[in-house]
Design a protein around this motif. Sequence first.
Motif, PDB file in Angstrom:
ATOM      1  N   ASP A  12     -43.424 -22.682  78.488  1.00  0.00           N
ATOM      2  CA  ASP A  12     -42.770 -21.408  78.196  1.00  0.00           C
ATOM      3  C   ASP A  12     -43.358 -20.715  76.969  1.00  0.00           C
ATOM      4  OD1 ASP A  12     -41.058 -22.011  80.304  1.00  0.00           O
ATOM      5  OD2 ASP A  12     -39.601 -22.966  78.971  1.00  0.00           O
ATOM      6  N   GLU A  13     -44.217 -21.405  76.245  1.00  0.00           N
ATOM      7  CA  GLU A  13     -44.830 -20.878  75.022  1.00  0.00           C
ATOM      8  C   GLU A  13     -46.356 -20.913  75.171  1.00  0.00           C
ATOM      9  OE1 GLU A  13     -43.008 -19.683  72.593  1.00  0.00           O
ATOM     10  OE2 GLU A  13     -41.073 -20.415  73.312  1.00  0.00           O
ATOM     11  N   PRO A  14     -46.931 -20.071  76.070  1.00  0.00           N
ATOM     12  CA  PRO A  14     -48.368 -20.172  76.352  1.00  0.00           C
ATOM     13  C   PRO A  14     -49.267 -19.927  75.146  1.00  0.00           C
ATOM     14  CG  PRO A  14     -47.417 -18.216  77.396  1.00  0.00           C
ATOM     15  CD  PRO A  14     -46.287 -19.009  76.841  1.00  0.00           C
ATOM     16  N   THR A  15     -48.852 -19.065  74.220  1.00  0.00           N
ATOM     17  CA  THR A  15     -49.678 -18.822  73.035  1.00  0.00           C
ATOM     18  C   THR A  15     -49.751 -20.068  72.176  1.00  0.00           C
ATOM     19  OG1 THR A  15     -49.108 -16.480  73.049  1.00  0.00           O
ATOM     20  CG2 THR A  15     -49.966 -17.371  70.986  1.00  0.00           C
ATOM     21  N   THR A  16     -48.625 -20.733  71.976  1.00  0.00           N
ATOM     22  CA  THR A  16     -48.607 -21.949  71.169  1.00  0.00           C
ATOM     23  C   THR A  16     -49.417 -23.053  71.842  1.00  0.00           C
ATOM     24  OG1 THR A  16     -46.427 -21.313  70.374  1.00  0.00           O
ATOM     25  CG2 THR A  16     -47.114 -23.557  69.936  1.00  0.00           C
ATOM     26  N   ALA A  18     -52.043 -22.609  73.807  1.00  0.00           N
ATOM     27  CA  ALA A  18     -53.452 -22.241  73.621  1.00  0.00           C
ATOM     28  C   ALA A  18     -53.908 -22.525  72.191  1.00  0.00           C
ATOM     29  CB  ALA A  18     -53.659 -20.771  73.963  1.00  0.00           C
ATOM     30  N   GLU A  19     -53.071 -22.181  71.210  1.00  0.00           N
ATOM     31  CA  GLU A  19     -53.441 -22.436  69.818  1.00  0.00           C
ATOM     32  C   GLU A  19     -53.487 -23.931  69.518  1.00  0.00           C
ATOM     33  OE1 GLU A  19     -51.817 -18.273  67.865  1.00  0.00           O
ATOM     34  OE2 GLU A  19     -50.570 -20.070  67.690  1.00  0.00           O
ATOM     35  N   SER A  20     -52.610 -24.698  70.139  1.00  0.00           N
ATOM     36  CA  SER A  20     -52.609 -26.149  69.954  1.00  0.00           C
ATOM     37  C   SER A  20     -53.876 -26.762  70.526  1.00  0.00           C
ATOM     38  CB  SER A  20     -51.374 -26.772  70.608  1.00  0.00           C
ATOM     39  OG  SER A  20     -50.203 -26.302  69.994  1.00  0.00           O
ATOM     40  N   LEU A  21     -54.283 -26.318  71.698  1.00  0.00           N
ATOM     41  CA  LEU A  21     -55.513 -26.822  72.308  1.00  0.00           C
ATOM     42  C   LEU A  21     -56.728 -26.446  71.460  1.00  0.00           C
ATOM     43  CD1 LEU A  21     -54.641 -26.102  76.021  1.00  0.00           C
ATOM     44  CD2 LEU A  21     -55.036 -28.364  75.018  1.00  0.00           C
ATOM     45  N   ALA A  22     -56.729 -25.236  70.918  1.00  0.00           N
ATOM     46  CA  ALA A  22     -57.829 -24.823  70.049  1.00  0.00           C
ATOM     47  C   ALA A  22     -57.884 -25.705  68.799  1.00  0.00           C
ATOM     48  CB  ALA A  22     -57.673 -23.348  69.666  1.00  0.00           C
ATOM     49  N   LEU A  23     -56.712 -26.046  68.240  1.00  0.00           N
ATOM     50  CA  LEU A  23     -56.669 -26.945  67.079  1.00  0.00           C
ATOM     51  C   LEU A  23     -57.261 -28.302  67.438  1.00  0.00           C
ATOM     52  CD1 LEU A  23     -55.692 -27.698  64.178  1.00  0.00           C
ATOM     53  CD2 LEU A  23     -53.546 -28.403  65.246  1.00  0.00           C
ATOM     54  N   LEU A  24     -56.864 -28.852  68.586  1.00  0.00           N
ATOM     55  CA  LEU A  24     -57.395 -30.153  69.012  1.00  0.00           C
ATOM     56  C   LEU A  24     -58.908 -30.102  69.142  1.00  0.00           C
ATOM     57  CD1 LEU A  24     -54.826 -31.281  71.715  1.00  0.00           C
ATOM     58  CD2 LEU A  24     -55.311 -32.420  69.559  1.00  0.00           C
ATOM     59  N   ILE A  54     -56.976 -33.534  79.957  1.00  0.00           N
ATOM     60  CA  ILE A  54     -55.753 -34.151  80.484  1.00  0.00           C
ATOM     61  C   ILE A  54     -54.538 -33.571  79.764  1.00  0.00           C
ATOM     62  CG2 ILE A  54     -54.440 -36.317  80.604  1.00  0.00           C
ATOM     63  CD1 ILE A  54     -57.203 -37.746  80.939  1.00  0.00           C
ATOM     64  N   LEU A  55     -54.626 -33.471  78.434  1.00  0.00           N
ATOM     65  CA  LEU A  55     -53.525 -32.903  77.656  1.00  0.00           C
ATOM     66  C   LEU A  55     -53.230 -31.472  78.093  1.00  0.00           C
ATOM     67  CD1 LEU A  55     -54.287 -34.104  74.009  1.00  0.00           C
ATOM     68  CD2 LEU A  55     -52.499 -34.940  75.535  1.00  0.00           C
ATOM     69  N   GLU A  56     -54.284 -30.695  78.297  1.00  0.00           N
ATOM     70  CA  GLU A  56     -54.094 -29.303  78.700  1.00  0.00           C
ATOM     71  C   GLU A  56     -53.341 -29.210  80.021  1.00  0.00           C
ATOM     72  OE1 GLU A  56     -56.545 -25.149  79.320  1.00  0.00           O
ATOM     73  OE2 GLU A  56     -57.688 -27.018  79.209  1.00  0.00           O
ATOM     74  N   GLY A  62     -45.834 -29.090  81.890  1.00  0.00           N
ATOM     75  CA  GLY A  62     -44.561 -29.456  81.273  1.00  0.00           C
ATOM     76  C   GLY A  62     -44.330 -30.950  81.148  1.00  0.00           C
ATOM     77  N   ARG A  63     -45.349 -31.764  81.447  1.00  0.00           N
ATOM     78  CA  ARG A  63     -45.200 -33.219  81.309  1.00  0.00           C
ATOM     79  C   ARG A  63     -45.303 -33.656  79.850  1.00  0.00           C
ATOM     80  NH1 ARG A  63     -48.119 -32.782  86.233  1.00  0.00           N
ATOM     81  NH2 ARG A  63     -50.090 -32.893  85.106  1.00  0.00           N
ATOM     82  N   LEU A  64     -45.955 -32.848  79.037  1.00  0.00           N
ATOM     83  CA  LEU A  64     -46.024 -33.082  77.592  1.00  0.00           C
ATOM     84  C   LEU A  64     -45.465 -31.847  76.897  1.00  0.00           C
ATOM     85  CD1 LEU A  64     -49.582 -34.612  77.042  1.00  0.00           C
ATOM     86  CD2 LEU A  64     -47.399 -35.791  76.924  1.00  0.00           C
ATOM     87  N   LYS A  65     -44.532 -32.093  76.001  1.00  0.00           N
ATOM     88  CA  LYS A  65     -43.960 -31.020  75.190  1.00  0.00           C
ATOM     89  C   LYS A  65     -43.944 -31.496  73.757  1.00  0.00           C
ATOM     90  CE  LYS A  65     -41.025 -29.214  78.840  1.00  0.00           C
ATOM     91  NZ  LYS A  65     -39.663 -28.846  79.231  1.00  0.00           N
TER      92      LYS A  65
END
Length: 184
Positions: A12-16, A18-24, A54-56, A62-65
């Motif tokens: 539900d928070e696609p921006t967060t 995307a930013e989390s994946l960029a951080l990783l 896999i995380l993405e 929604g399997r990882l929050k």
Amino acid sequence: MLDTYVLPVSPDEPTTVAESLALLEHELDEVPDAVFPGLSGQPPELDPWEVINILEVDMHAGRLKGFAGYVGGFPAALCLVGALAAFGPGASTTAGRVPTVACLLVAPRYQRLGLGRVLLAEAERALRAKGVTFVDAYPPKPRPGKEAGLLATFLQAGFVQVGEAGDRLLVRKTLGTTRARKVG
């Protein structure tokens, strides 16, 4: 004082997300062995970039929050939890999938601000609200002469060591027993 805040990471928070994946992706080269304490059951030959893929997929499904920590408007930390398969000898007395910290990362330049403990506390609160009674994580074993790093973060957040799984330790927290201290 640094402007810090926490946002949920979910489909539900696609921006967060995307930013989390960029951080990783940005931090992967600096801390690859400490990023994935719950996914370390992956085969050793699995490239860390494949783990991010896999995380993405799991985040979008929604399997990882979890929660992302921001400092000065920039993503600085990430904690993801999900129901994952336990692994290793003595990994869990619970059969099947168990609530697990799949990813805990604080960018090196933001370490020692307590962001890891704050994100773990947020994840604990969310899991407790869903009726979850414990959460596992698999931080790497400390290397001789090195700081405990990720293990210390878990222990300070109230996790206790309950076993080993290859090159990782199994730590568990019974939810609701210890609170992380607010820092900063």
